[in-house]
Design an enzyme around this catalytic site. Structure first.
Site, mmCIF file in Angstrom:
data_model
loop_
_atom_site.group_PDB
_atom_site.id
_atom_site.type_symbol
_atom_site.label_atom_id
_atom_site.label_comp_id
_atom_site.label_asym_id
_atom_site.label_seq_id
_atom_site.Cartn_x
_atom_site.Cartn_y
_atom_site.Cartn_z
ATOM 1 N N ASP A 133 44.054 47.479 36.861
ATOM 2 C CA ASP A 133 44.052 46.085 36.401
ATOM 3 C C ASP A 133 44.457 46.092 34.934
ATOM 4 O O ASP A 133 44.286 47.091 34.241
ATOM 5 C CB ASP A 133 42.666 45.441 36.558
ATOM 6 N N ASP B 17 50.681 46.679 31.670
ATOM 7 C CA ASP B 17 51.274 45.630 32.493
ATOM 8 C C ASP B 17 51.790 46.313 33.753
ATOM 9 O O ASP B 17 51.588 47.526 33.941
ATOM 10 C CB ASP B 17 52.403 44.875 31.755
ATOM 11 N N ASP C 108 46.749 41.952 45.162
ATOM 12 C CA ASP C 108 45.983 40.700 45.179
ATOM 13 C C ASP C 108 46.291 39.991 43.861
ATOM 14 O O ASP C 108 45.505 40.038 42.910
ATOM 15 C CB ASP C 108 44.486 41.047 45.301
ATOM 16 N N CYS D 11 44.805 33.821 46.863
ATOM 17 C CA CYS D 11 43.818 32.823 47.306
ATOM 18 C C CYS D 11 44.376 31.449 46.960
ATOM 19 O O CYS D 11 43.664 30.571 46.497
ATOM 20 C CB CYS D 11 42.438 33.067 46.698
HETATM 21 C C1 LIG Z 1 43.096 37.599 42.097
HETATM 22 S S1 LIG Z 1 42.505 38.564 40.839
HETATM 23 C C2 LIG Z 1 41.991 40.004 41.657
HETATM 24 C C3 LIG Z 1 40.713 39.871 42.404
HETATM 25 C C4 LIG Z 1 40.195 41.176 42.968
HETATM 26 N N1 LIG Z 1 41.208 41.890 43.722
HETATM 27 C C5 LIG Z 1 38.979 40.964 43.852
HETATM 28 O O1 LIG Z 1 39.095 41.014 45.083
HETATM 29 O O2 LIG Z 1 37.906 40.743 43.300
HETATM 30 C C6 LIG Z 1 43.960 39.098 40.048
HETATM 31 C C7 LIG Z 1 43.774 40.200 39.042
HETATM 32 O O3 LIG Z 1 45.061 40.583 38.574
HETATM 33 C C8 LIG Z 1 44.891 41.074 37.263
HETATM 34 N N2 LIG Z 1 46.232 41.119 36.648
HETATM 35 C C9 LIG Z 1 46.885 40.172 35.939
HETATM 36 N N3 LIG Z 1 48.099 40.624 35.582
HETATM 37 C C10 LIG Z 1 48.221 41.875 36.076
HETATM 38 C C11 LIG Z 1 49.256 42.850 36.035
HETATM 39 N N4 LIG Z 1 50.400 42.609 35.404
HETATM 40 N N5 LIG Z 1 49.046 44.019 36.651
HETATM 41 C C12 LIG Z 1 47.859 44.276 37.292
HETATM 42 N N6 LIG Z 1 46.852 43.378 37.360
HETATM 43 C C13 LIG Z 1 47.031 42.191 36.772
HETATM 44 C C14 LIG Z 1 43.910 40.109 36.652
HETATM 45 O O4 LIG Z 1 43.282 40.685 35.536
HETATM 46 C C15 LIG Z 1 42.957 39.866 37.820
HETATM 47 O O5 LIG Z 1 41.856 40.721 37.751
#
Ligand SMILES: C[S@@+](CC[C@H](N)C(=O)[O-])C[C@H]1O[C@@H](n2cnc3c(N)ncnc32)[C@H](O)[C@@H]1O
Length: 449
Positions: free
Chosen positions: A281, A309, A328, A381
């Site tokens: 993440d 990133d 996700d 979601c």
């Molecule tokens: C929908 S949430 C994930 C929820 C988690 N999978 C769960 O089931 O609890 C999306 C996540 O993507 C992360 N995120 C945002 N940009 C990202 C990137 N470029 N690469 C990886 N993760 C990223 C955010 O910090 C966030 O935690």
């Protein structure tokens, strides 16, 4: 409705619990209305997630006792859900601050005791008696549907007016509390019996062997069983999309956007602590929340990495290595409006367009980690096609080595939600169809060579 010739409006007004509005004068609990009004003023700034604003408010108001806190919180969420309608109706009253009328109506519609919402100015109670009978169908779009125009129009364009109305109605209710039994530590029967012994009733969820739905809103987080990791709190929809990952024992699974690990934990339980799970993440804070959850669950086969990133060069070592990559992505969250009603005001077309670009970029980089014959599971979601089917179409057009696998090829009939379209290639849940959050998933299979 079966057996009824009279069709109910899909946007009926909330129940007043049969209560009649008293002409009450200012009473000892008038302070609750005033506190709800103060909280509404804070929430109206939309400068952060509502749950954070509400917890800060409670910290700043230690005088609010354990009896009134849930009442105030419910009223605040009710105001967020019905904001367009409540604010519209509140304008029609006279004298006194409008926000006090908003607070009164939010308390009434959230089911607060009459002694609370009937306190205060008798003029406001007369107003309340009138407005609870205003026919919803006569209102203009925003007060009628309680959705912002952009969202209502987008769902209407993408899915038609019936869907837009049923979705609008569904997200006016609170979400149920769902649990996932941690099969690394307990069986479903053990958890059901253990919770029953503490007076917590749970019901099975059809199609989820390890899923349970609580009756009412018990506080499960303080139970010993929760603290020992025998179950997790996880929405049924989130449990189903996790099942679509369908890892095999010994697999290398990379959870690209693991966050606090809701899906990572479910996937790891399915792997029975074999193989390896890499939780990535960009947010250190979110991954920090995942670690104690993993420890509690007994999961020992994981590794976490905070990445800069999606193009972080430290990911090169995983190129073409993963059996499963879970993506996700950050999304508008429009499937979770029952839980996070403030999102509909904090999100807009411009924000969604930016998220779509991010989703494409994450997918583009994450797919490079999938090994030949491995799978990527794209999850949101959100209910918007723009973040779901359209992203999958874009991805397939640009990545011919991947093909879409029908979700029904992955989940056995006994493990499927009845509310998902069994004939569709991609997986989609709507809150109004099966009482889970809205979710979307697509299983993308990489070719063997
Ligand atoms: C929908 S949430 C994930 C929820 C988690 N999978 C769960 O089931 O609890 C999306 C996540 O993507 C992360 N995120 C945002 N940009 C990202 C990137 N470029 N690469 C990886 N993760 C990223 C955010 O910090 C966030 O935690």
């Amino acid at each position: 409705m079966a057996g009824s010739s009279k069709k109910k409006s899909p946007l009926r007004r909330p129940s007043t619990g049969g209560a009649r509005v008293n002409r009450g004068a200012a009473g000892p609990r008038y302070g609750v209305i005033s506190l709800v009004a103060q909280l509404i003023d804070l929430l109206n700034l939309f400068d952060g997630p509502a749950d954070a604003v509400i917890s800060r408010f409670f910290k700043d108001h230690p005088e609010l006792g354990g009896r009134d806190r849930p009442v105030v919180a419910e009223a605040a969420y009710c105001w967020l859900r019905y904001r367009y309608r409540i604010n519209h109706l509140a304008q029609s009253g006279e004298g006194g601050p409008t926000v006090m009328r908003q607070a009164k109506l939010a308390l009434l519609w959230s089911g607060a005791p009459e002694a609370i919402w009937s306190a205060g100015r008798s003029e406001d109670n007369e107003w309340l008696s009138r407005v609870i009978h205003v026919p919803v169908d006569n209102l203009s779009q925003e007060p009628k549907t309680c959705l912002p125009a952009w969202l209502y129009e987008q769902i209407t364009t993408e899915f038609g007016p019936d869907r837009a109305l049923s979705f609008a109605q569904a997200v006016l209710s609170a979400a149920p509390l769902d649990l996932r039994v941690n099969t690394l530590k307990a069986s479903t029967q053990e958890v059901v019996a253990g919770l029953a012994a503490q007076g917590i009733e749970v019901l099975p969820i059809a199609g989820l062997e390890d899923g349970l739905r609580a009756v009412g809103k018990p506080v499960v987080g303080r139970t010993e069983m929760f603290q020992e990791g025998l179950f997790e709190v996880q929405d049924a929809g989130s449990q189903w999309v996790s099942k679509l990952v369908a890892p095999r024992r010994g697999d290398l699974v990379i959870d690209f956007c693991a966050g606090a690990g809701g899906k990572t934990l479910a996937v790891a339980a399915a792997m029975k602590n074999t193989g390896r799970v890499v939780a990535l993440d960009t947010s250190e804070r979110r991954l920090q929340k995942f670690r104690p959850r993993a420890a509690r669950s007994g999961m020992s086969n994981f590794y976490t990495m905070v990445i800069n990133d999606e193009a972080d060069p430290r990911l090169n070592k995983y190129f073409s290595k993963a059996d499963r990559v879970v993506v996700d992505v950050p999304c508008s969250g429009m499937g979770t409006l029952r839980r996070n009603p403030d999102l509909k005001f904090r999100q807009g077309p411009q924000g969604v367009a930016e998220l779509v670009e991010k989703q494409k970029s994450i997918l583009h980089h994450a797919c490079q980690l999938v090994k030949p014959d491995g799978r990527l599971v794209y999850i949101t979601c959100s209910v918007l096609k723009q973040e779901n089917e359209e992203i999958v179409e874009w991805f397939l057009a640009n990545n011919p080595e991947f093909r879409l696998r029908r979700w029904t090829e992955v989940l056995n009939p006994a493990d499927r939600p009845a509310s998902a379209d069994q004939t569709a290639d991609t997986f989609r849940l709507w809150p109004e169809d099966g009482e889970s959050d809205g979710f979307f998933a697509a299983v993308l299979q990489r070719s063997k060579s």
